[in-house]
Design a protein around this motif. Structure first.
Motif, PDB file in Angstrom:
ATOM      1  N   GLN A 184       0.856  -1.190   0.000  1.00 43.32           N
ATOM      2  CA  GLN A 184       0.000   0.000   0.000  1.00 43.32           C
ATOM      3  C   GLN A 184       0.888   1.234   0.000  1.00 43.32           C
ATOM      4  OE1 GLN A 184      -2.348   0.755   3.565  1.00 43.32           O
ATOM      5  NE2 GLN A 184      -3.841   1.985   2.457  1.00 43.32           N
ATOM      6  N   GLU A 185       0.537   2.184  -0.820  1.00 42.16           N
ATOM      7  CA  GLU A 185       1.312   3.423  -0.933  1.00 42.16           C
ATOM      8  C   GLU A 185       0.769   4.433   0.087  1.00 42.16           C
ATOM      9  OE1 GLU A 185       3.848   4.814  -2.409  1.00 42.16           O
ATOM     10  OE2 GLU A 185       3.248   6.869  -1.952  1.00 42.16           O
ATOM     11  N   GLU A 206       4.913  10.758  -9.756  1.00 46.24           N
ATOM     12  CA  GLU A 206       5.263   9.456 -10.331  1.00 46.24           C
ATOM     13  C   GLU A 206       6.512   8.885  -9.669  1.00 46.24           C
ATOM     14  OE1 GLU A 206       5.477   9.219 -14.522  1.00 46.24           O
ATOM     15  OE2 GLU A 206       3.379   9.769 -14.801  1.00 46.24           O
ATOM     16  N   TYR A 243      -9.634  -0.677  -2.298  1.00 43.13           N
ATOM     17  CA  TYR A 243      -9.311   0.109  -3.484  1.00 43.13           C
ATOM     18  C   TYR A 243      -7.849   0.043  -3.920  1.00 43.13           C
ATOM     19  CZ  TYR A 243     -13.819   2.321  -2.584  1.00 43.13           C
ATOM     20  OH  TYR A 243     -15.140   2.549  -2.390  1.00 43.13           O
ATOM     21  N   GLU A 244      -6.935   0.089  -2.957  1.00 41.81           N
ATOM     22  CA  GLU A 244      -5.558   0.442  -3.292  1.00 41.81           C
ATOM     23  C   GLU A 244      -4.734  -0.785  -3.653  1.00 41.81           C
ATOM     24  OE1 GLU A 244      -3.938   3.182  -0.408  1.00 41.81           O
ATOM     25  OE2 GLU A 244      -5.948   3.940   0.019  1.00 41.81           O
ATOM     26  N   VAL A 302       0.163  -2.228  -8.816  1.00 41.82           N
ATOM     27  CA  VAL A 302       0.383  -3.168  -9.920  1.00 41.82           C
ATOM     28  C   VAL A 302       1.885  -3.223 -10.178  1.00 41.82           C
ATOM     29  CG1 VAL A 302      -0.116  -3.706 -12.330  1.00 41.82           C
ATOM     30  CG2 VAL A 302      -1.861  -2.574 -10.924  1.00 41.82           C
ATOM     31  N   ALA A 341       3.732  -0.216 -11.672  1.00 40.79           N
ATOM     32  CA  ALA A 341       3.280   0.137 -13.015  1.00 40.79           C
ATOM     33  C   ALA A 341       2.173   1.192 -12.992  1.00 40.79           C
ATOM     34  CB  ALA A 341       2.792  -1.115 -13.742  1.00 40.79           C
ATOM     35  N   ASN A 342       1.473   1.305 -11.877  1.00 47.44           N
ATOM     36  CA  ASN A 342       0.373   2.280 -11.812  1.00 47.44           C
ATOM     37  C   ASN A 342       0.725   3.435 -10.876  1.00 47.44           C
ATOM     38  OD1 ASN A 342       0.272   0.467  -9.640  1.00 47.44           O
ATOM     39  ND2 ASN A 342      -1.916   0.747  -9.331  1.00 47.44           N
ATOM     40  N   GLN A 396       0.537   6.526 -10.729  1.00 45.29           N
ATOM     41  CA  GLN A 396      -0.125   7.815 -10.890  1.00 45.29           C
ATOM     42  C   GLN A 396      -1.366   7.807 -10.005  1.00 45.29           C
ATOM     43  OE1 GLN A 396      -0.559   5.693 -13.788  1.00 45.29           O
ATOM     44  NE2 GLN A 396       1.526   5.983 -14.500  1.00 45.29           N
ATOM     45  N   MET A 397      -1.793   8.989  -9.595  1.00 38.55           N
ATOM     46  CA  MET A 397      -3.001   9.056  -8.774  1.00 38.55           C
ATOM     47  C   MET A 397      -4.233   8.612  -9.562  1.00 38.55           C
ATOM     48  SD  MET A 397      -2.822  12.301  -6.296  1.00 38.55           S
ATOM     49  CE  MET A 397      -1.897  12.259  -4.770  1.00 38.55           C
ATOM     50  N   THR A 398      -4.164   8.700 -10.892  1.00 39.57           N
ATOM     51  CA  THR A 398      -5.288   8.249 -11.717  1.00 39.57           C
ATOM     52  C   THR A 398      -5.448   6.735 -11.645  1.00 39.57           C
ATOM     53  OG1 THR A 398      -4.572   9.955 -13.237  1.00 39.57           O
ATOM     54  CG2 THR A 398      -6.275   8.475 -14.013  1.00 39.57           C
ATOM     55  N   ASN A 399      -4.355   6.038 -11.487  1.00 40.05           N
ATOM     56  CA  ASN A 399      -4.408   4.579 -11.593  1.00 40.05           C
ATOM     57  C   ASN A 399      -4.172   3.846 -10.282  1.00 40.05           C
ATOM     58  OD1 ASN A 399      -4.984   4.485 -14.380  1.00 40.05           O
ATOM     59  ND2 ASN A 399      -2.854   4.990 -14.824  1.00 40.05           N
ATOM     60  N   TYR A 400      -3.687   4.557  -9.286  1.00 34.57           N
ATOM     61  CA  TYR A 400      -3.626   3.989  -7.938  1.00 34.57           C
ATOM     62  C   TYR A 400      -4.785   4.644  -7.189  1.00 34.57           C
ATOM     63  CZ  TYR A 400      -2.116   2.614  -3.315  1.00 34.57           C
ATOM     64  OH  TYR A 400      -2.078   2.068  -2.052  1.00 34.57           O
ATOM     65  N   ILE A 401      -5.736   3.840  -6.771  1.00 36.17           N
ATOM     66  CA  ILE A 401      -7.044   4.370  -6.403  1.00 36.17           C
ATOM     67  C   ILE A 401      -7.183   4.552  -4.897  1.00 36.17           C
ATOM     68  CG2 ILE A 401      -9.528   3.975  -6.590  1.00 36.17           C
ATOM     69  CD1 ILE A 401      -8.100   4.417  -9.276  1.00 36.17           C
ATOM     70  N   MET A 402      -7.144   5.799  -4.420  1.00 33.67           N
ATOM     71  CA  MET A 402      -7.475   6.057  -3.019  1.00 33.67           C
ATOM     72  C   MET A 402      -8.888   6.619  -2.942  1.00 33.67           C
ATOM     73  SD  MET A 402      -5.649   9.585  -1.704  1.00 33.67           S
ATOM     74  CE  MET A 402      -7.079  10.131  -0.729  1.00 33.67           C
TER      75      MET A 402
END
Lengths: 757, 283, 156
Positions: free
Chosen positions: A182-183, A272, A656-657, A660, A667-668, A670-676
């Motif tokens: 988890q980020e 990123e 959600y989080e 990938v 690989a994901n 970005q905030m668009t692709n890592y979903i918080m």
């Protein structure tokens, strides 16, 4: 000493956050808001390979390289190691690459655009080496990437004799549970600004949790004494553990560039880079084997807990430790064995993140307890009730529960607040029809506050208090404000103990040149451990004024201020300090992992209510009740904010989080692709406290910050199980997993129907 | 990785003809910037010379005639969401607009930009497909109209020449008596790129499906109008068997992929489930 | 390439800068005008930390090329207090504990202002939607909802 008979004036009230006005007006100074004359901008060139040997670095055409400051491992004046626990991670790769985000080379230029462009024109040739990416590959040890066996650390807790029990058990229940990375996703990316002066040495300022960690890492890097390495915290835009140890790396890089160029150098990561390169929560796998009696008593718990630490040891040993100690949950059991391992893989090192190993192992135990209850034919609440730890019991490490503890009552209250019984009944009726299935579930858990075992004794934290000529008092400590409310609660504690007003207490921004080392701002230790030192230092300061007969008991805040002024005028500086002293009766055996693991535990019951849409597999949270016992609540608004924010992060963790991974890299990123979660994704989070003052905590406080991260994920998956009758054992639980299991369940139902016909 | 900012040019066109002149000279259009600026910030914008069309009046209005509503290419999502006629007659479009990005991005993002960005995941595309939208393209050489369902040729490939600008989107006003359905399935409730976006309309005569249009996003290299599935349904009465047959048809018709956002199997299964959900509303 | 001169009104003052035309409004505010209250969280229009009002509309300033803002009326967090007094939304943020680490706060306040101007008495659902483009990692949003609700109620 805080006495119960004295009604607190400030502690327990919702005084506004000290730095609130600066934050709502945008005047608070984060590191990227600071610029210095002649400043260069620095960037990091990273490996891009999971594991390789560096063959050659060359610089592409079309870039005026002579205008750049360039630093490689060969430039380093001191030791090329980020000092932490094990000395294994270099500031800059020297020949060998162990993960795809490993820093290889640093560039600085006065033009930010130019330095970013130049980064793309550095080319590194590699000889690739075989790499490993998960726990199984690490344990198989076909490829060795760290030490002799890819293992950073092992622990074993043994209580009683697990193996003697299996044959007597009525039931043995096994389960395997896993969690992913988890980020932290603090909204302010990491950054540092460094200056170098041959006379005074290195100064770095930036976004961080632990200024003295940074100092400790920079001293050997430059072979400089402490007085020539100054570290100043800027306003810090969220951290959650993510700014515990990685700031040492960035500070080292910025400082190397500043030292080589002789100019101030600022390094600010973009999103990123921050997501890809800095640490994340350790992925984990937990296996449980549990022996129970027919009447629902835990007889033995055998637990294997493994975490993936990434390429370097960093904090893995301590994350593993906390996960290990929490792995058996808040349950009494005479026979417990927890064997745990932290392994190496070729991903960027995993690190601290709120909860620090406990969310991983508590996820497992709190899912597993439901499974055991089901096997026994008991409700999850009744099975837990029969096994809760109580005052006088001992934990997995043999720590005696000395404080009053009634988890059965806490559980009962939380379930009442959530309307649990009614909802269980109503949902089972509703769920017979339609595509939206409702469920409710809960978890019961604890979190130990402060450093583990002998940790606080080794830290020897110090706090100073100093009165100023204007009658205000300043708190000097290395505790950082990163949103959690350090400035405010320390000022509240000081003001309360001194008998002055909240407004008359200032909290100095941590600067290693000005504050004593009070240890790192981690592990839910600020309120309980450091707050306590502030309280002691405040009482000594007050005592000085009383001794000097400048104050009479029953004084007003105004009289206190004039007493300070008078003391400074007529007697001299008015300064006190306090150093950590271990509460009596604390014993910890680091070898056997036995004894008093933490000064105190906070306890909680969280209840989640979900709707699962069987058309899409989406899980929506409808309600969330968080009831906790955290000792005395110092500031009800800040405390509530801590719980709500922690629950929100844990909801992200559960649903959600997902990081990938591709060849060891994110690989994901970005905030668009890592979903918080956004404001649309969270249920009402209803927060309740029980307050049982802890005698060794500041004004009765225990730790609070990490606790809310631990319980929501298992509570939510327990609720999903209630809704669907499917037991999920892995987080994040995504709609993809739900839909796929639903279709498996549907096929199975069809098969069954077919075979009956 | 950021772009090298000084490498890029941007001019702001005041009038349509100015913009068309520049396109003829090789400049590329930028509208709200909610897609292109993301590429630019990530160092992935392939064009160096950009002309902003955001202020071109002819592109920024919504016009009504007897037979159609014409939406200028630079009309923002916020404008669409608030437009009374669109809300009344084309509610699916307003829903899709409300699900696109955030309030801030809806204030800037434009319908035309969304079409030209040609993401298969665009939330407005399935809606435009089921509303039988037509696109009007303009260049110095004149204008032409093409059905939106013929516009996307392949992944990010469109029927538009470099000197052409999308001028407007036309929606025929014959939506009465139609039942409509839309659902977006994304990773979260806001600020989400669709895993599947599904829109459908149908008109019943008695119990039979007289007319049906089905489209989905994120399930193929282009926003997909599901003709094969429609033909399975047309003229038939809703029954559990028909719903099953149609669900199988759409599962075969879509060609989703697995990427960092979702999986092929999930997208396929969800599309079929959404179709079922839609058809059940007709029963 | 050539830089261009761009003029606009920022917080009521006319400002001119000479910069590359594609420079992001965010960078112009922070670097050229030293208005560092507007923050960068993601650089892709996702987090809302850089939100400002541009002709009274909420925009993510990381997605606005500066030349596209020429002639516009821009309001940043620095322009929110009036006559040296905190705006009541700022006051409400302080009282409700809506700012924790503070990095999302300027953008969150701009989004709150946009919401309250379009909808002075929003429902909870409208508040959720109005703030859904502004990510906050600290609060779980609950204190922020409360701050907005308090302002809406006090204006009844």
């Amino acid at each position: 000493m805080y006495s119960k008979s004295m009604e607190p004036r400030i502690v327990g009230t919702a005084v506004p956050r000290k730095e609130a006005a600066a934050k709502v007006t945008g005047t608070a100074q984060y590191v990227d808001d600071v610029s210095l004359p002649g400043m260069l901008h620095g960037v990091t060139v990273r490996s891009g390979h999971p594991r390789a040997l560096i063959r050659h670095i060359h610089f592409g055409d079309g870039i005026p390289w002579h205008e750049f400051t360039i630093v490689t491992a060969r430039d380093i004046p001191g030791r090329n190691i980020v000092t932490l626990i094990f000395d294994d991670q270099p500031f800059l790769a020297d020949g060998e690459i162990n993960h795809p985000e490993e820093p290889v080379l640093l560039l600085a230029h006065e033009n930010k655009d130019m330095v970013r462009r130049a980064r793309q024109h550095v080319f590194i040739d590699y000889d690739p080496l075989p790499a490993i990416f998960d726990i199984d590959e690490a344990l198989q040890a076909k490829t060795i990437i760290w030490g002799e066996d890819n293992v950073f650390k092992r622990y074993c807790i043994e209580k009683g004799d697990v193996d003697a029990v299996w044959s007597q058990a009525d039931f043995i229940v096994e389960g395997e549970y896993s969690t992913e990375a988890q980020e932290q996703l603090y909204i302010e990316p990491q950054g540092m600004l460094a200056t170098w002066d041959p006379e005074t040495g290195i100064t770095v300022r930036g976004s961080m949790q632990c200024p003295f960690y940074v100092q400790k890492a920079l001293m050997p890097l430059f072979n400089l004494p402490a007085e020539k390495v100054r570290v100043i915290q800027q306003e810090t835009g969220g951290a959650f553990g993510g700014k515990e140890e990685y700031p040492s790396m960035i500070a080292g890089h910025a400082a190397l560039l500043a030292w080589k160029s002789g100019r101030p150098v600022k390094m600010i990561y973009d999103r990123e880079e921050d997501m890809a390169a800095t640490t994340k929560r350790h992925p984990s796998r937990t296996r449980h084997r549990t022996a129970v009696s027919r009447d629902g008593r835990l007889l033995a718990m055998d637990i294997e807990f493994i975490i993936d630490g990434g390429a370097y040891a960093t904090l893995s040993s301590v994350v593993l430790s906390r996960g290990t100690i929490h792995a058996a949950g808040p349950y009494r059991c005479d026979n417990i064995r927890v064997r745990s391992t932290a392994v190496a893989t070729n991903t960027p090192p995993h690190g601290a993140f709120r909860g620090f190993g406990a969310p991983q192992s508590l996820f497992a135990i709190e899912r597993h307890m439901n499974k055991v209850a089901r096997t026994l034919g008991l409700t999850p609440e009744e099975f837990r009730r029969r096994n809760f730890l109580r005052q006088g019991d001992s934990t997995a490490t043999g720590q005696l529960i000395k404080q009053p503890l009634d988890l059965a009552r806490l559980q009962q209250r939380a379930l009442q607040l959530a309307g649990y019984a009614d909802k269980l009944e109503r949902f089972s009726r509703l769920n017979r029809e339609g595509t939206r299935k409702k469920g409710i579930g809960f978890s019961t858990f604890m979190h130990g506050a402060g450093f583990t075992g002998s940790g606080e004794r080794h830290l020897q934290s110090v706090v100073h208090l100093e009165a100023r000529a204007d009658g205000t008092v300043c708190v000097l400590s290395s505790m950082t404000e990163m949103g959690q409310g350090t400035n405010t609660i320390l000022a509240q504690i000081a003001a309360e103990a001194l008998g002055t007003s909240y407004e008359q207490v200032q909290v100095l921004r941590p600067d290693t040149a000005q504050v004593p080392n009070s240890g790192p701002t981690v592990a839910s230790r600020t309120a309980m451990v450091i707050g306590r030192l502030v309280q002691s230092a405040a009482l000594s300061l007050k005592e000085k004024l009383l001794q000097a007969a400048l104050l009479q008991p029953g004084y007003t805040p105004e009289q206190f201020q004039s007493a300070c002024r008078e003391y400074i005028c007529s007697i001299g500086p008015l300064k006190t300090s306090a150093q950590y002293e271990e509460p009596p009766g604390v014993h910890w055996d680091d070898e056997k992992y036995r004894g008093e693991a933490y000064g105190a535990f906070s306890w909680a019951v969280h209840v989640a209510e979900v709707t699962v849409d069987t058309v899409t597999g989406e899980i929506q949270l409808d309600d969330f009740v968080a009831l906790q016992e955290v000792g005395r609540v110092l500031n009800p608004v800040l405390a509530r904010g801590q719980i709500e924010g922690g629950v929100a992060q844990a909801i992200g963790y559960a649903l959600y989080e997902k990081v990938v991974w591709r060849d060891g890299g994110m690989a994901n990123n970005q905030m668009t692709n890592y979903i918080m979660p956004t404001a649309m994704d969270l249920p009402p989070i209803r927060v309740y406290f029980e307050e049982i003052p802890y005698e060794h905590g500041a004004m009765g406080a225990k730790g609070i910050g990490e606790l809310p991260m631990d319980g929501p994920a298992p509570a939510i998956l327990n609720a999903v199980e209630n809704a669907l009758g499917i037991s999920f054992c892995h987080i994040p639980l995504l709609p993809e997993d739900v839909l796929s299991e639903l279709s498996v369940a549907r096929e199975a139902a069809l098969d069954l129907a077919g075979s009956v016909v | 990785m950021r772009s090298f900012v000084p490498d890029y040019e941007l001019v702001v066109a005041a009038r349509l003809n100015d913009a068309l002149d520049m396109l003829a000279e090789g400049w590329r259009p930028i509208a709200g910037g909610t897609d292109l600026m993301v590429l630019f910030n990530a160092g992935k914008l392939p064009y160096r010379k950009l002309v902003s069309i955001r202020r071109v009046k002819e592109l920024s209005s919504i016009e009504e005639s007897e037979t159609e509503i014409s939406i200028g290419a630079a009309v923002t999502y916020t404008h669409i969401r608030q437009h009374p006629v669109l809300r009344q007659e084309f509610p699916l479009l307003c829903s899709a607009a409300s699900w696109t990005g955030s309030i801030a991005n809806q204030n800037r993002g434009t319908l035309g930009g969304n079409i030209i960005n040609a993401s298969p995941a665009a939330d407005s595309s399935p809606v435009l497909l089921v509303y039988d939208a037509e696109l009007e393209l303009i260049s110095l050489r004149g204008t032409r109209r093409i059905p939106y369902c013929d516009f996307h040729l392949g992944y990010k490939k469109m029927q538009i020449r470099d000197d052409e600008l999308l001028r407007s989107i036309h929606l025929p006003r014959k939506t009465e008596n139609r039942r409509s359905y839309i659902r977006k399935v994304g990773p979260r409730q806001a600020q989400a790129i669709s895993k599947v976006c599904f829109a459908a309309t149908a008109r019943l005569r008695g119990s039979a499906i007289d007319e049906v249009r089905i489209a989905a996003g994120s399930v193929a290299p282009v926003p997909l109008r599901c003709h094969a599935t429609e033909s399975v349904l047309r003229g038939q009465s809703i029954s559990p068997d028909l719903i099953e047959t149609a669900a199988n048809a759409i599962a075969a018709e879509v060609q989703p992929i697995t990427d960092i956002r979702s999986t092929r199997d999930y997208r396929r299964a969800v599309t079929a489930n959404l179709l079922k959900q839609f058809l059940q509303t007709l029963a | 390439m050539a830089e261009c001169s761009v003029s606009f009104t920022v917080n009521g003052r006319i400002q001119s800068v000479t910069v590359p035309p594609m420079k992001r409004l965010l960078d112009v505010l922070r670097e050229d005008l030293n208005l560092t209250g507007t923050k960068e969280g993601c650089g892709e229009g996702e987090c809302g930390a850089c939100a400002v009002l541009l002709n009274d509309e909420l925009v993510n300033s990381c997605l606005v090329p500066v030349r596209d803002a020429s002639g516009a009326r821009i309001c940043t967090i620095e322009g929110v207090p009036a006559a040296g007094q905190l705006h009541r939304l700022q006051q409400a943020f302080i009282e409700a504990g809506a700012a924790q680490c503070g990095i999302c706060t300027p953008g969150m306040i701009m989004a709150g202002l946009q919401l309250l101007s379009r909808c002075p008495h929003p429902t909870l659902e409208e508040i959720r939607e109005g703030l859904s483009g502004n990510l906050c990692r600290c609060t779980g949003y609950m204190r922020i909802f409360e701050a907005i609700q308090n302002v809406a109620q006090s204006s009844e």
